[in-house]
Write a protein that holds these residues in place. Structure first.
Motif, short mmCIF file in Angstrom:
data_model
loop_
_atom_site.label_atom_id
_atom_site.label_comp_id
_atom_site.label_asym_id
_atom_site.label_seq_id
_atom_site.Cartn_x
_atom_site.Cartn_y
_atom_site.Cartn_z
N VAL A 253 45.11 9.31 43.34
CA VAL A 253 46.43 10.11 42.46
C VAL A 253 47.29 10.54 41.28
O VAL A 253 46.64 9.21 40.68
CB VAL A 253 47.77 10.00 43.84
CG1 VAL A 253 49.43 10.43 43.19
CG2 VAL A 253 47.93 9.17 44.92
N GLN A 254 46.92 11.53 40.95
CA GLN A 254 47.30 12.20 39.37
C GLN A 254 48.63 12.51 39.02
O GLN A 254 48.91 13.20 39.95
CB GLN A 254 45.90 12.37 38.88
CG GLN A 254 45.08 12.12 39.03
CD GLN A 254 44.08 12.36 40.13
OE1 GLN A 254 43.74 13.46 40.27
NE2 GLN A 254 43.04 11.10 40.34
N GLN B 299 51.60 14.43 36.17
CA GLN B 299 51.46 14.68 34.64
C GLN B 299 52.74 15.26 34.67
O GLN B 299 53.37 16.03 35.18
CB GLN B 299 50.69 16.06 35.36
CG GLN B 299 50.55 16.38 33.49
CD GLN B 299 49.92 16.33 32.50
OE1 GLN B 299 48.90 15.38 33.23
NE2 GLN B 299 50.35 16.02 31.62
N ALA C 223 54.30 16.58 38.49
CA ALA C 223 53.36 16.63 39.31
C ALA C 223 51.88 15.74 39.88
O ALA C 223 52.24 14.90 38.61
CB ALA C 223 52.60 17.78 39.53
N SER D 227 49.11 14.68 42.14
CA SER D 227 47.44 15.43 42.51
C SER D 227 47.30 15.02 43.52
O SER D 227 47.03 13.12 42.85
CB SER D 227 47.13 16.41 41.40
OG SER D 227 47.16 15.94 40.48
N GLY D 228 46.08 14.98 44.42
CA GLY D 228 45.11 14.34 44.44
C GLY D 228 45.37 13.80 45.58
O GLY D 228 45.84 15.02 46.50
N SER D 229 45.19 12.34 46.55
CA SER D 229 45.14 12.21 47.78
C SER D 229 47.03 12.28 48.10
O SER D 229 46.98 10.31 48.16
CB SER D 229 44.65 11.14 48.18
OG SER D 229 43.03 11.81 48.24
N ILE D 230 47.56 13.23 48.51
CA ILE D 230 49.05 12.41 48.86
C ILE D 230 49.02 12.22 49.86
O ILE D 230 49.32 12.89 50.93
CB ILE D 230 49.38 13.26 48.11
CG1 ILE D 230 49.50 14.41 47.07
CG2 ILE D 230 51.27 13.63 48.25
CD1 ILE D 230 49.70 12.72 45.67
N LYS E 83 55.37 21.38 46.58
CA LYS E 83 54.64 21.26 45.11
C LYS E 83 54.05 19.72 45.04
O LYS E 83 53.41 19.54 43.85
CB LYS E 83 55.06 22.05 43.86
CG LYS E 83 55.67 23.47 44.17
CD LYS E 83 56.19 24.52 43.16
CE LYS E 83 56.35 25.03 43.10
NZ LYS E 83 57.20 26.16 42.17
N ASN E 84 54.48 18.94 45.45
CA ASN E 84 54.49 17.89 45.57
C ASN E 84 54.47 17.50 43.66
O ASN E 84 54.13 15.95 43.08
CB ASN E 84 52.87 16.65 45.48
CG ASN E 84 52.27 17.14 46.77
OD1 ASN E 84 53.31 16.20 47.03
ND2 ASN E 84 51.08 18.13 47.04
N THR E 85 56.03 17.63 44.21
CA THR E 85 56.53 17.71 42.39
C THR E 85 57.71 17.32 41.93
O THR E 85 58.26 17.14 42.86
CB THR E 85 56.41 19.13 41.33
OG1 THR E 85 55.00 19.40 41.15
CG2 THR E 85 57.24 19.21 39.95
#
Length: 114
Positions: free
Chosen positions: A1-2, A4, A22, A24-27, A74-76
């Motif tokens: 998971v990254q 930002q 935000a 990203s990756g395997s959420i 948006k995983n944010t």
């Protein structure tokens, strides 16, 4: 998971800032996203957290002035910071965690001038 993070900066006391982070990756769908901060010479501390289910938690010193929110699509995660005071000056870090793992963002500087 990254992770930002963005939105930090310099603001005068009484002003506002909005941080965004935000992922990203395997959420994993069940998670907690949070904001921590670390001021010079101090330990990193939790500022606010929000679970994917909607539960929130704030450190007492920001309750009523900061609001954490999420856009799960948006995983944010966001941190709206109002009525800023110089004592909240710190590097703010985004955090994503599940029951198995935890990840940190790169940190964004928030400086409040008096």
């Amino acid at each position: 998971v990254q992770l930002q993070a963005s939105g930090g900066g310099l603001v005068q006391a009484g002003g506002s800032l909005r941080l965004s982070c935000a992922a990203s990756g395997s959420i994993f769908s069940i998670n907690t996203m949070a904001w921590y901060r670390q001021a010079p010479g101090k330990q990193r501390e939790l500022v606010a957290a929000k679970t994917s289910g909607g539960s929130t938690n704030y450190v007492d010193s920001v309750r009523g002035r900061f609001t954490i929110s999420r856009d799960n699509a948006k995983n944010t995660v966001y941190l709206q910071m109002n009525s800023l005071k110089p004592e909240v000056t710190a590097v703010y870090y985004c955090n994503y965690q599940t029951v198995m793992v935890a990840y940190w963002g790169q940190g964004t500087q928030v400086t409040v001038s008096s």
